[in-house]
Scaffold this active site. Structure first.
Site, short mmCIF file in Angstrom:
data_model
loop_
_atom_site.label_atom_id
_atom_site.label_comp_id
_atom_site.label_asym_id
_atom_site.label_seq_id
_atom_site.Cartn_x
_atom_site.Cartn_y
_atom_site.Cartn_z
N ARG A 185 0.85 -1.19 0.00
CA ARG A 185 0.00 0.00 0.00
C ARG A 185 0.89 1.24 0.00
NH1 ARG A 185 -3.65 -2.54 -1.75
NH2 ARG A 185 -5.69 -2.91 -0.83
N HIS A 198 -0.95 -0.50 -9.93
CA HIS A 198 -1.74 -1.39 -9.05
C HIS A 198 -2.22 -2.63 -9.82
CE1 HIS A 198 -3.91 -1.35 -4.98
NE2 HIS A 198 -3.87 -2.60 -5.44
P1 NAP Z 1 -2.37 -10.66 5.46
O1 NAP Z 1 -2.51 -12.12 5.15
O2 NAP Z 1 -3.36 -10.03 6.38
O3 NAP Z 1 -0.89 -10.43 5.99
C1 NAP Z 1 -0.46 -9.22 6.51
C2 NAP Z 1 0.92 -9.42 7.09
O4 NAP Z 1 1.37 -8.17 7.61
C3 NAP Z 1 0.92 -10.41 8.27
O5 NAP Z 1 2.08 -11.19 8.26
C4 NAP Z 1 0.91 -9.48 9.47
O6 NAP Z 1 1.49 -10.02 10.65
C5 NAP Z 1 1.78 -8.35 8.97
N1 NAP Z 1 1.52 -7.14 9.75
C6 NAP Z 1 0.37 -6.46 9.92
N2 NAP Z 1 0.54 -5.41 10.74
C7 NAP Z 1 1.85 -5.43 11.11
C8 NAP Z 1 2.65 -4.62 11.97
N3 NAP Z 1 2.13 -3.57 12.60
N4 NAP Z 1 3.95 -4.95 12.11
C9 NAP Z 1 4.47 -6.03 11.47
N5 NAP Z 1 3.78 -6.84 10.65
C10 NAP Z 1 2.47 -6.54 10.47
O7 NAP Z 1 -2.42 -9.80 4.13
P2 NAP Z 1 -2.07 -10.29 2.64
O8 NAP Z 1 -3.23 -11.00 2.06
O9 NAP Z 1 -0.75 -10.95 2.66
O10 NAP Z 1 -1.99 -8.88 1.88
C11 NAP Z 1 -1.05 -7.90 2.26
C12 NAP Z 1 -1.41 -6.59 1.61
O11 NAP Z 1 -1.14 -6.64 0.21
C13 NAP Z 1 -2.89 -6.24 1.65
O12 NAP Z 1 -3.27 -5.71 2.91
C14 NAP Z 1 -3.02 -5.23 0.56
O13 NAP Z 1 -2.74 -3.96 1.12
C15 NAP Z 1 -1.89 -5.62 -0.41
N6 NAP Z 1 -2.39 -6.09 -1.71
C16 NAP Z 1 -1.93 -5.48 -2.83
C17 NAP Z 1 -2.37 -5.92 -4.07
C18 NAP Z 1 -1.84 -5.30 -5.33
O14 NAP Z 1 -2.28 -5.65 -6.42
N7 NAP Z 1 -0.89 -4.42 -5.25
C19 NAP Z 1 -3.27 -6.98 -4.17
C20 NAP Z 1 -3.72 -7.55 -3.00
C21 NAP Z 1 -3.28 -7.11 -1.77
P3 NAP Z 1 0.85 -11.30 11.37
O15 NAP Z 1 1.16 -12.46 10.46
O16 NAP Z 1 1.55 -11.37 12.65
O17 NAP Z 1 -0.63 -11.04 11.47
#
Ligand code: NAP
Length: 310
Positions: free
Chosen positions: A225, A273
Protein backbone atom coordinates in the site's frame (compact mmCIF):
# COMPACT_ATOMS: atom_id res chain seq x y z
CA UNK A 1 -33.24 -23.34 1.90
CA UNK A 2 -32.22 -20.45 -0.35
CA UNK A 3 -29.76 -17.77 0.74
CA UNK A 4 -30.13 -14.21 -0.51
CA UNK A 5 -26.92 -12.56 -1.62
CA UNK A 6 -26.46 -8.88 -2.40
CA UNK A 7 -23.59 -8.30 -4.85
CA UNK A 8 -22.49 -4.75 -4.09
CA UNK A 9 -19.56 -3.62 -6.20
CA UNK A 10 -18.78 -1.77 -9.41
CA UNK A 11 -20.80 -2.80 -12.47
CA UNK A 12 -17.71 -4.23 -14.20
CA UNK A 13 -17.21 -6.63 -11.29
CA UNK A 14 -20.78 -7.88 -11.57
CA UNK A 15 -20.09 -8.65 -15.22
CA UNK A 16 -17.06 -10.67 -14.14
CA UNK A 17 -18.83 -12.55 -11.33
CA UNK A 18 -22.38 -13.04 -12.60
CA UNK A 19 -21.61 -16.48 -14.04
CA UNK A 20 -18.73 -17.58 -11.79
CA UNK A 21 -20.49 -16.95 -8.46
CA UNK A 22 -23.71 -18.94 -9.13
CA UNK A 23 -21.60 -21.77 -10.54
CA UNK A 24 -19.40 -21.89 -7.42
CA UNK A 25 -22.42 -21.78 -5.08
CA UNK A 26 -24.11 -24.53 -7.07
CA UNK A 27 -20.96 -26.66 -6.80
CA UNK A 28 -21.14 -26.25 -3.00
CA UNK A 29 -24.82 -27.29 -3.03
CA UNK A 30 -25.99 -23.82 -1.94
CA UNK A 31 -29.25 -22.59 -3.45
CA UNK A 32 -28.90 -18.85 -3.80
CA UNK A 33 -30.62 -15.77 -5.14
CA UNK A 34 -27.98 -13.25 -6.14
CA UNK A 35 -28.91 -9.68 -6.96
CA UNK A 36 -27.28 -6.29 -7.25
CA UNK A 37 -30.40 -4.81 -5.62
CA UNK A 38 -31.41 -7.17 -2.80
CA UNK A 39 -33.48 -5.33 -0.12
CA UNK A 40 -31.38 -4.93 3.07
CA UNK A 41 -33.85 -6.74 5.35
CA UNK A 42 -33.79 -9.79 3.06
CA UNK A 43 -30.03 -9.99 2.57
CA UNK A 44 -28.20 -12.95 4.15
CA UNK A 45 -24.73 -12.20 2.75
CA UNK A 46 -23.12 -9.22 1.04
CA UNK A 47 -20.37 -9.79 -1.52
CA UNK A 48 -18.65 -6.46 -1.41
CA UNK A 49 -16.10 -4.16 -2.99
CA UNK A 50 -16.06 -0.53 -1.82
CA UNK A 51 -18.57 1.50 -3.83
CA UNK A 52 -20.61 4.64 -3.17
CA UNK A 53 -23.99 2.88 -3.30
CA UNK A 54 -23.37 0.96 -0.06
CA UNK A 55 -21.64 2.65 2.84
CA UNK A 56 -24.33 2.20 5.54
CA UNK A 57 -24.59 -1.40 6.71
CA UNK A 58 -27.04 -0.67 9.57
CA UNK A 59 -30.20 -1.65 7.63
CA UNK A 60 -28.78 -5.12 6.92
CA UNK A 61 -30.23 -6.55 10.11
CA UNK A 62 -30.24 -10.23 9.10
CA UNK A 63 -26.94 -10.23 7.19
CA UNK A 64 -24.61 -12.94 8.48
CA UNK A 65 -21.40 -11.77 6.81
CA UNK A 66 -19.86 -9.21 4.47
CA UNK A 67 -17.48 -10.99 2.10
CA UNK A 68 -14.90 -8.64 0.63
CA UNK A 69 -13.68 -9.12 -2.92
CA UNK A 70 -10.42 -7.43 -1.96
CA UNK A 71 -7.58 -8.60 0.29
CA UNK A 72 -6.97 -5.07 1.63
CA UNK A 73 -9.92 -3.87 3.74
CA UNK A 74 -8.70 -0.50 5.02
CA UNK A 75 -11.54 1.47 3.42
CA UNK A 76 -14.25 -0.57 5.13
CA UNK A 77 -12.74 -1.89 8.38
CA UNK A 78 -13.36 1.38 10.24
CA UNK A 79 -16.98 1.78 9.08
CA UNK A 80 -18.96 2.12 12.34
CA UNK A 81 -22.21 0.90 10.72
CA UNK A 82 -20.56 -2.40 9.80
CA UNK A 83 -21.31 -4.61 12.79
CA UNK A 84 -21.63 -7.81 10.74
CA UNK A 85 -18.60 -10.15 10.49
CA UNK A 86 -16.22 -9.02 7.74
CA UNK A 87 -14.17 -11.54 5.75
CA UNK A 88 -11.37 -10.46 3.48
CA UNK A 89 -10.43 -12.14 0.22
CA UNK A 90 -7.86 -14.90 0.39
CA UNK A 91 -7.67 -16.19 -3.14
CA UNK A 92 -5.21 -18.49 -4.84
CA UNK A 93 -5.33 -16.24 -7.91
CA UNK A 94 -4.24 -13.22 -5.85
CA UNK A 95 -1.45 -15.20 -4.24
CA UNK A 96 -0.10 -16.57 -7.52
CA UNK A 97 -0.28 -13.16 -9.23
CA UNK A 98 1.52 -11.43 -6.37
CA UNK A 99 4.21 -14.10 -6.22
CA UNK A 100 4.85 -13.74 -9.95
CA UNK A 101 5.05 -9.92 -9.70
CA UNK A 102 7.44 -10.06 -6.73
CA UNK A 103 9.70 -12.75 -8.21
CA UNK A 104 9.81 -10.92 -11.57
CA UNK A 105 10.76 -7.58 -10.05
CA UNK A 106 13.25 -9.09 -7.60
CA UNK A 107 14.90 -10.88 -10.54
CA UNK A 108 15.09 -7.65 -12.55
CA UNK A 109 17.16 -6.03 -9.82
CA UNK A 110 19.05 -9.14 -8.76
CA UNK A 111 20.29 -9.80 -12.29
CA UNK A 112 20.73 -6.10 -13.11
CA UNK A 113 18.62 -6.59 -16.24
CA UNK A 114 18.25 -2.86 -16.87
CA UNK A 115 21.92 -2.58 -17.85
CA UNK A 116 21.40 -4.98 -20.73
CA UNK A 117 17.90 -3.85 -21.69
CA UNK A 118 19.12 -0.24 -21.94
CA UNK A 119 22.34 -1.47 -23.59
CA UNK A 120 26.04 -1.40 -22.75
CA UNK A 121 26.88 0.89 -25.66
CA UNK A 122 29.53 -1.40 -27.07
CA UNK A 123 31.27 -2.04 -23.72
CA UNK A 124 32.07 -5.75 -23.28
CA UNK A 125 31.39 -5.54 -19.54
CA UNK A 126 31.19 -9.06 -18.18
CA UNK A 127 30.18 -8.13 -14.62
CA UNK A 128 28.12 -11.07 -13.39
CA UNK A 129 25.48 -10.84 -10.67
CA UNK A 130 25.88 -12.81 -7.44
CA UNK A 131 23.96 -16.04 -7.04
CA UNK A 132 20.57 -15.74 -5.39
CA UNK A 133 21.96 -17.40 -2.27
CA UNK A 134 24.33 -14.48 -1.88
CA UNK A 135 21.53 -11.89 -2.16
CA UNK A 136 19.60 -10.88 0.93
CA UNK A 137 15.94 -10.12 0.37
CA UNK A 138 13.59 -8.93 3.10
CA UNK A 139 9.83 -9.30 2.95
CA UNK A 140 7.87 -7.05 5.31
CA UNK A 141 4.57 -8.84 5.99
CA UNK A 142 4.39 -12.62 6.07
CA UNK A 143 0.66 -13.12 5.51
CA UNK A 144 -1.04 -14.81 2.60
CA UNK A 145 0.81 -12.75 -0.01
CA UNK A 146 4.10 -11.92 1.75
CA UNK A 147 4.43 -15.49 3.02
CA UNK A 148 3.89 -16.94 -0.46
CA UNK A 149 6.33 -14.49 -2.07
CA UNK A 150 8.96 -15.15 0.63
CA UNK A 151 8.69 -18.91 0.12
CA UNK A 152 8.97 -18.55 -3.67
CA UNK A 153 12.09 -16.39 -3.31
CA UNK A 154 13.60 -18.85 -0.82
CA UNK A 155 12.91 -21.71 -3.23
CA UNK A 156 15.01 -19.87 -5.83
CA UNK A 157 17.84 -19.76 -3.32
CA UNK A 158 17.54 -16.18 -2.05
CA UNK A 159 18.58 -15.49 1.51
CA UNK A 160 15.15 -14.39 2.77
CA UNK A 161 14.30 -12.56 5.98
CA UNK A 162 10.67 -11.86 6.79
CA UNK A 163 8.95 -9.61 9.31
CA UNK A 164 5.47 -9.81 10.79
CA UNK A 165 3.47 -8.59 13.81
CA UNK A 166 3.38 -11.96 15.57
CA UNK A 167 6.23 -14.49 15.79
CA UNK A 168 6.32 -17.03 12.96
CA UNK A 169 8.23 -20.09 11.84
CA UNK A 170 8.53 -20.65 8.11
CA UNK A 171 11.00 -23.23 6.82
CA UNK A 172 13.89 -21.64 4.96
CA UNK A 173 13.06 -18.07 6.04
CA UNK A 174 14.50 -16.06 8.93
CA UNK A 175 11.34 -14.81 10.62
CA UNK A 176 11.48 -11.68 12.77
CA UNK A 177 8.83 -9.58 14.48
CA UNK A 178 8.39 -6.47 16.59
CA UNK A 179 10.39 -3.23 16.57
CA UNK A 180 13.77 -4.91 17.08
CA UNK A 181 12.89 -7.42 14.40
CA UNK A 182 12.22 -4.61 11.92
CA UNK A 183 15.66 -3.14 12.54
CA UNK A 184 17.37 -6.48 11.85
CA UNK A 185 15.13 -7.18 8.86
CA UNK A 186 15.99 -3.84 7.28
CA UNK A 187 19.72 -4.28 7.91
CA UNK A 188 19.49 -7.35 5.64
CA UNK A 189 17.30 -5.69 3.03
CA UNK A 190 19.37 -5.42 -0.16
CA UNK A 191 15.99 -5.84 -1.82
CA UNK A 192 12.97 -5.01 0.35
CA UNK A 193 9.44 -6.13 -0.53
CA UNK A 194 6.53 -4.48 1.30
CA UNK A 195 3.45 -6.64 1.76
CA UNK A 196 1.95 -5.14 4.89
CA UNK A 197 -1.67 -4.02 5.17
CA UNK A 198 -2.65 -0.37 5.53
CA UNK A 199 -3.23 0.16 9.26
CA UNK A 200 -2.36 2.93 11.69
CA UNK A 201 0.60 0.78 12.85
CA UNK A 202 2.08 0.24 9.38
CA UNK A 203 1.85 3.80 8.00
CA UNK A 204 5.31 5.14 7.10
CA UNK A 205 7.04 1.87 7.97
CA UNK A 206 9.72 3.15 5.60
CA UNK A 207 10.61 6.72 6.62
CA UNK A 208 13.84 8.71 7.05
CA UNK A 209 15.06 6.70 10.08
CA UNK A 210 14.18 3.24 8.78
CA UNK A 211 15.42 3.89 5.23
CA UNK A 212 18.76 4.84 6.80
CA UNK A 213 19.07 1.36 8.37
CA UNK A 214 18.96 -0.38 4.98
CA UNK A 215 22.17 -1.26 3.14
CA UNK A 216 23.34 1.57 0.89
CA UNK A 217 21.95 1.23 -2.64
CA UNK A 218 19.05 -1.01 -1.56
CA UNK A 219 16.06 -1.57 -3.82
CA UNK A 220 12.44 -1.22 -2.64
CA UNK A 221 9.47 -3.05 -4.13
CA UNK A 222 6.09 -1.89 -2.84
CA UNK A 223 3.11 -3.91 -4.02
CA UNK A 224 1.49 -3.45 -0.57
CA UNK A 225 0.00 0.00 0.00
CA UNK A 226 1.17 3.55 -0.72
CA UNK A 227 0.99 4.65 2.92
CA UNK A 228 3.69 2.15 3.92
CA UNK A 229 6.33 4.58 2.62
CA UNK A 230 6.88 8.26 3.41
CA UNK A 231 7.09 9.55 -0.18
CA UNK A 232 9.31 12.56 0.61
CA UNK A 233 11.73 10.39 2.58
CA UNK A 234 11.89 7.96 -0.34
CA UNK A 235 12.64 10.76 -2.81
CA UNK A 236 15.38 12.08 -0.50
CA UNK A 237 16.90 8.59 -0.12
CA UNK A 238 16.88 8.13 -3.93
CA UNK A 239 18.60 11.50 -4.27
CA UNK A 240 21.49 10.49 -1.98
CA UNK A 241 21.78 6.96 -3.40
CA UNK A 242 20.84 5.37 -0.07
CA UNK A 243 18.07 3.73 -2.12
CA UNK A 244 19.03 2.95 -5.71
CA UNK A 245 15.60 2.12 -7.11
CA UNK A 246 11.96 1.80 -6.07
CA UNK A 247 9.35 -0.16 -7.97
CA UNK A 248 5.94 0.94 -6.76
CA UNK A 249 2.59 -0.68 -7.48
CA UNK A 250 0.55 1.05 -4.76
CA UNK A 251 0.24 4.78 -4.05
CA UNK A 252 -1.28 7.18 -1.55
CA UNK A 253 -3.51 8.54 -4.32
CA UNK A 254 -4.76 6.19 -7.04
CA UNK A 255 -4.78 6.57 -9.94
CA UNK A 256 -1.38 8.21 -9.48
CA UNK A 257 -1.90 11.81 -10.72
CA UNK A 258 -0.49 12.45 -14.21
CA UNK A 259 1.85 15.17 -12.95
CA UNK A 260 3.21 13.14 -10.00
CA UNK A 261 7.00 13.14 -9.74
CA UNK A 262 7.05 9.32 -9.49
CA UNK A 263 6.06 9.00 -13.15
CA UNK A 264 9.18 10.77 -14.40
CA UNK A 265 11.73 9.85 -11.72
CA UNK A 266 14.60 7.92 -13.37
CA UNK A 267 14.95 5.57 -10.40
CA UNK A 268 11.29 4.83 -9.83
CA UNK A 269 9.29 2.28 -11.77
CA UNK A 270 5.53 2.70 -11.58
CA UNK A 271 3.23 -0.25 -12.13
CA UNK A 272 -0.42 0.84 -11.87
CA UNK A 273 -1.74 -1.39 -9.05
CA UNK A 274 -1.60 -4.51 -11.18
CA UNK A 275 0.61 -6.73 -9.01
CA UNK A 276 -2.24 -9.04 -8.08
CA UNK A 277 -5.91 -9.19 -8.87
CA UNK A 278 -8.73 -11.22 -7.38
CA UNK A 279 -9.64 -13.80 -10.01
CA UNK A 280 -13.43 -14.27 -10.32
CA UNK A 281 -13.38 -18.06 -10.69
CA UNK A 282 -11.19 -18.89 -7.68
CA UNK A 283 -12.58 -15.98 -5.62
CA UNK A 284 -16.14 -17.24 -6.22
CA UNK A 285 -15.08 -20.63 -4.89
CA UNK A 286 -13.68 -18.98 -1.75
CA UNK A 287 -16.92 -17.02 -1.21
CA UNK A 288 -19.14 -20.04 -1.86
CA UNK A 289 -17.24 -22.27 0.54
CA UNK A 290 -17.34 -19.58 3.24
CA UNK A 291 -21.12 -19.20 2.82
CA UNK A 292 -21.46 -22.97 3.07
CA UNK A 293 -19.42 -22.98 6.29
CA UNK A 294 -21.63 -20.29 7.75
CA UNK A 295 -24.84 -22.08 6.73
CA UNK A 296 -23.57 -25.29 8.34
CA UNK A 297 -22.67 -23.51 11.60
CA UNK A 298 -18.89 -23.61 11.04
CA UNK A 299 -16.76 -20.55 11.80
CA UNK A 300 -16.17 -18.19 8.87
CA UNK A 301 -12.67 -18.20 7.37
CA UNK A 302 -10.51 -15.10 6.75
CA UNK A 303 -12.27 -12.97 9.36
CA UNK A 304 -10.84 -9.46 9.69
CA UNK A 305 -9.54 -8.54 13.14
CA UNK A 306 -11.36 -5.22 13.59
CA UNK A 307 -8.94 -4.02 16.30
CA UNK A 308 -5.80 -4.78 14.31
CA UNK A 309 -7.42 -3.38 11.15
CA UNK A 310 -6.59 -6.28 8.79
P1 NAP B 1 -2.37 -10.66 5.46
O1 NAP B 1 -2.51 -12.12 5.15
O2 NAP B 1 -3.36 -10.03 6.38
O3 NAP B 1 -0.89 -10.43 5.99
C1 NAP B 1 -0.46 -9.22 6.51
C2 NAP B 1 0.92 -9.42 7.09
O4 NAP B 1 1.37 -8.17 7.61
C3 NAP B 1 0.92 -10.41 8.27
O5 NAP B 1 2.08 -11.19 8.26
C4 NAP B 1 0.91 -9.48 9.47
O6 NAP B 1 1.49 -10.02 10.65
C5 NAP B 1 1.78 -8.35 8.97
N1 NAP B 1 1.52 -7.14 9.75
C6 NAP B 1 0.37 -6.46 9.92
N2 NAP B 1 0.54 -5.41 10.74
C7 NAP B 1 1.85 -5.43 11.11
C8 NAP B 1 2.65 -4.62 11.97
N3 NAP B 1 2.13 -3.57 12.60
N4 NAP B 1 3.95 -4.95 12.11
C9 NAP B 1 4.47 -6.03 11.47
N5 NAP B 1 3.78 -6.84 10.65
C10 NAP B 1 2.47 -6.54 10.47
O7 NAP B 1 -2.42 -9.80 4.13
P2 NAP B 1 -2.07 -10.29 2.64
O8 NAP B 1 -3.23 -11.00 2.06
O9 NAP B 1 -0.75 -10.95 2.66
O10 NAP B 1 -1.99 -8.88 1.88
C11 NAP B 1 -1.05 -7.90 2.26
C12 NAP B 1 -1.41 -6.59 1.61
O11 NAP B 1 -1.14 -6.64 0.21
C13 NAP B 1 -2.89 -6.24 1.65
O12 NAP B 1 -3.27 -5.71 2.91
C14 NAP B 1 -3.02 -5.23 0.56
O13 NAP B 1 -2.74 -3.96 1.12
C15 NAP B 1 -1.89 -5.62 -0.41
N6 NAP B 1 -2.39 -6.09 -1.71
C16 NAP B 1 -1.93 -5.48 -2.83
C17 NAP B 1 -2.37 -5.92 -4.07
C18 NAP B 1 -1.84 -5.30 -5.33
O14 NAP B 1 -2.28 -5.65 -6.42
N7 NAP B 1 -0.89 -4.42 -5.25
C19 NAP B 1 -3.27 -6.98 -4.17
C20 NAP B 1 -3.72 -7.55 -3.00
C21 NAP B 1 -3.28 -7.11 -1.77
P3 NAP B 1 0.85 -11.30 11.37
O15 NAP B 1 1.16 -12.46 10.46
O16 NAP B 1 1.55 -11.37 12.65
O17 NAP B 1 -0.63 -11.04 11.47
Amino acid sequence: MTVNILFSAQRSLWDAYKDALPKALNAQGIAAQISTAMPPDQTDYIVYAPNPSLTDFAPFVRTKAVLSLWAGVETIVGNASLTQPLCRMVDEGLELGMTEWVVGHVMRHHLGMDRHIHGLNGRWDQTTPPLARDRQVTVLGLGMLGGAAAKALASLGFNVTGWSRSPKEIKGITCLHGADGLKHALQQAKICVLLLPNTSATENTLRIETLAIMPRGAVILNPGRGVLIDDDALLAALETGQISHATLDAFRIEPLPKNHVFWRHPNITVTPHIAAETRPKSASQVIASNIKRSEYGQPLLHLVDRNAGY
